[in-house]
Enzyme design. Structure first.
Site, PDB file in Angstrom:
ATOM      1  CB  CYS A 105       7.192   6.165  25.245  1.00  0.00           C
ATOM      2  SG  CYS A 105       5.447   5.914  25.604  1.00  0.00           S
ATOM      3  N   GLY A 146       0.829  -1.201   0.000  1.00  0.00           N
ATOM      4  CA  GLY A 146       0.000   0.000   0.000  1.00  0.00           C
ATOM      5  C   GLY A 146       0.864   1.252   0.000  1.00  0.00           C
ATOM      6  CB  THR A 147       4.027   2.021   1.806  1.00  0.00           C
ATOM      7  OG1 THR A 147       3.472   2.060   3.123  1.00  0.00           O
ATOM      8  CG2 THR A 147       5.150   3.024   1.707  1.00  0.00           C
ATOM      9  CG  HIS A 184      -1.110  -5.859   4.967  1.00  0.00           C
ATOM     10  ND1 HIS A 184      -1.191  -5.395   6.257  1.00  0.00           N
ATOM     11  CD2 HIS A 184      -0.417  -4.933   4.275  1.00  0.00           C
ATOM     12  CE1 HIS A 184      -0.551  -4.237   6.343  1.00  0.00           C
ATOM     13  NE2 HIS A 184      -0.080  -3.936   5.163  1.00  0.00           N
ATOM     14  CD  GLN A 233      -6.776   1.551   8.561  1.00  0.00           C
ATOM     15  OE1 GLN A 233      -7.587   0.674   8.868  1.00  0.00           O
ATOM     16  NE2 GLN A 233      -5.484   1.404   8.753  1.00  0.00           N
TER      17      GLN A 233
END
Lengths: 378, 89
Positions: A321, A69-70, A197, A178
């Site tokens: 984090c 997809g990227t 995916h 999405q």
């Protein structure tokens, strides 16, 4: 173990697994050749293409398969900018786009182009008025808007944005990662990107659709594959499996979407009732069925993920984090919402009500323990 | 990321308390702010010095959730910000 990270990747659909295994035997040959096994691979590839095109609402010859997809987003953005170079070098994106869009935009900037980022409101919806003004500005070559946000689930007003783009004569790239397979893609796009995916297909298959008449020039060296849009040997078995998964999830999307939406509604309602000092994030109504995100005040996101993992829940977080960059999610920053103590729950197909109940049962204690350990007396 | 402020007339008010949270990761700067905001009188200003990028977003968000006022965030020459918050209640 309850897997609640479908927005990262959906588990492989059983029909995709079955299709993949049989296509490994039937579709291994080079679809560009002319002998029997090659023609069979070609037939499987084109059959999968037409099935996926039908679900996504485009023509087969508009659809190319990419490695992810990227990569579909990168090729879509950079190829459309190249094709429209004479119109100008301005790229317009929303601040909540997936990092793949922003990374492609940074390459465009490094090559002398410009990128204008349009802000989003507190719930993550793009500012349509600002978006319209941005696409109407002289020299705009391309605009990008996601169908829905991957971190908070907010649905974007794509049809309205497409209208604004059409009025300005600017092509719109819609990143539908999405929502593909979960519902119809809003009309009006010029380029569409998605990822198999995320809909229960295998990894390694992205899709890029370029509407007939949209100018596009490959940013990569070309070969004869995928109508010269994506170089390299096609992964026919994975594409066949991607089509099988999409067919299966699209057939059950309405029913399963309603079921997941009800579970998400419960999480949205119960978390603030059960946990003090928590902010539920994103659009309450105009959202995808499977994603809910919240941030817990005074809690370190990584500590919460660890506690939840220990309790048997796989979730993700936009807190700094938990990021390799040690920066909070750009989406949460753009929305101006709490970035620490952030949890994204994204329900896969078939997520059980019992698991959601158990999540709601363990969350309050997990948050309380972390706050106690941090010495929070508030 | 530049400074931002919510209202011009609030900006001049000198902080009654400065919390040094430089080098501390979120949520620690927010916890420090929440514990000490009542150490300043009503309408008094607390300045939180922080250099965790999350603090730039999270302190204004905390103000919104807790109905205090984010007055302004000023960039510090050594990096990070002085984030000014006014106690509302």
């Amino acid at each position: 173990m309850a897997y609640f990270d479908a927005a990262s990747t959906e588990p492989l659909h059983p029909q995709a697994r079955e299709a993949l295994i049989s296509a490994l035997d039937a579709g291994w040959a080079d679809p560009a050749r002319l002998y029997g096994s090659a023609r069979r691979a070609k037939m499987l590839l084109e059959q999968a293409r037409s099935e996926i095109a039908e679900v996504l609402g485009c023509r087969s010859d508009e659809l190319s398969f990419t490695a992810s997809g990227t990569q579909a987003v990168h090729l879509g953005v950079l190829g459309a900018l190249r094709g429209r170079r004479r119109a100008g070098r301005r790229l317009v994106v929303s601040a909540a786009e997936h990092s793949s869009v922003l990374h492609a935009g940074q390459v465009h900037e490094a090559e002398g182009g410009s990128m204008e980022t349009v802000g989003v409101g507190r719930t993550g919806v793009v500012d349509l008025e600002a978006f319209g003004a941005a696409v109407r500005a002289e020299g705009t070559a391309l605009a990008c808007l996601q169908s829905a946000n991957h971190e908070v689930g907010t649905v974007q007003p794509v049809a309205e944005a497409a209208g604004l783009c059409a009025g300005a004569g600017v092509p719109l790239l819609v990143d539908a990662a999405q929502t593909a397979g979960r519902g119809p893609v809003p009309p009006g796009w010029s380029l569409l990107a998605a990822s198999a995916h995320k809909w229960g297909g295998p990894a390694g298959v992205g899709v890029l659709a370029v509407r007939k008449g949209t100018r596009w020039r490959s940013p990569l060296p070309e070969d004869e594959r995928e109508r010269r849009r994506v170089p390299g040997f096609e992964n026919v078995p994975a594409v066949v499996a991607a089509a099988a998964a999409l067919r299966a999830v699209a057939a059950e999307a309405e029913r399963e979407g309603a079921r997941l939406a009800a579970l998400v509604d419960r999480v949205r309602a119960e978390v603030p009732r059960l946990v003090p000092d928590v902010e539920v994030i994103g659009e309450p109504v105009a959202r995808v069925p499977h994603i809910v995100t919240f941030s817990c005040l005074y809690v370190e996101g990584e500590a919460l993920l660890t506690e939840l993992d220990r309790a048997g829940f796989s979730v993700s977080s936009g807190s700094s984090c938990t990021a390799s960059t040690l920066r909070p999610s750009h989406v949460l920053e753009a929305m101006g919402v709490l970035t620490h103590g952030n949890v994204r729950v994204s329900l896969p197909r078939g997520a059980s009500e019992a698991d959601v109940d158990r999540f709601l049962a363990v969350l309050p204690d997990a948050v309380r323990r972390i706050r106690e350990e941090a010495g929070v007396k508030l | 990321m530049t400074s931002r402020q919510t209202s011009e007339e609030d900006v001049g008010q000198a902080p009654a308390l400065t919390i040094d949270a430089l080098g501390k990761k979120c949520p620690i700067p927010i916890i420090m702010l929440a514990e000490r905001i009542n150490h300043v009188p009503l309408n008094g200003v607390v300045a939180v010095l922080a250099d965790d990028p999350a603090a730039f977003t999270d302190i204004p968000a905390w103000c919104r959730l807790k109905s205090h006022r984010h007055v302004a965030s000023h960039e510090l020459p050594q990096g990070g910000w002085a984030i000014h918050v006014r106690r509302n209640y």
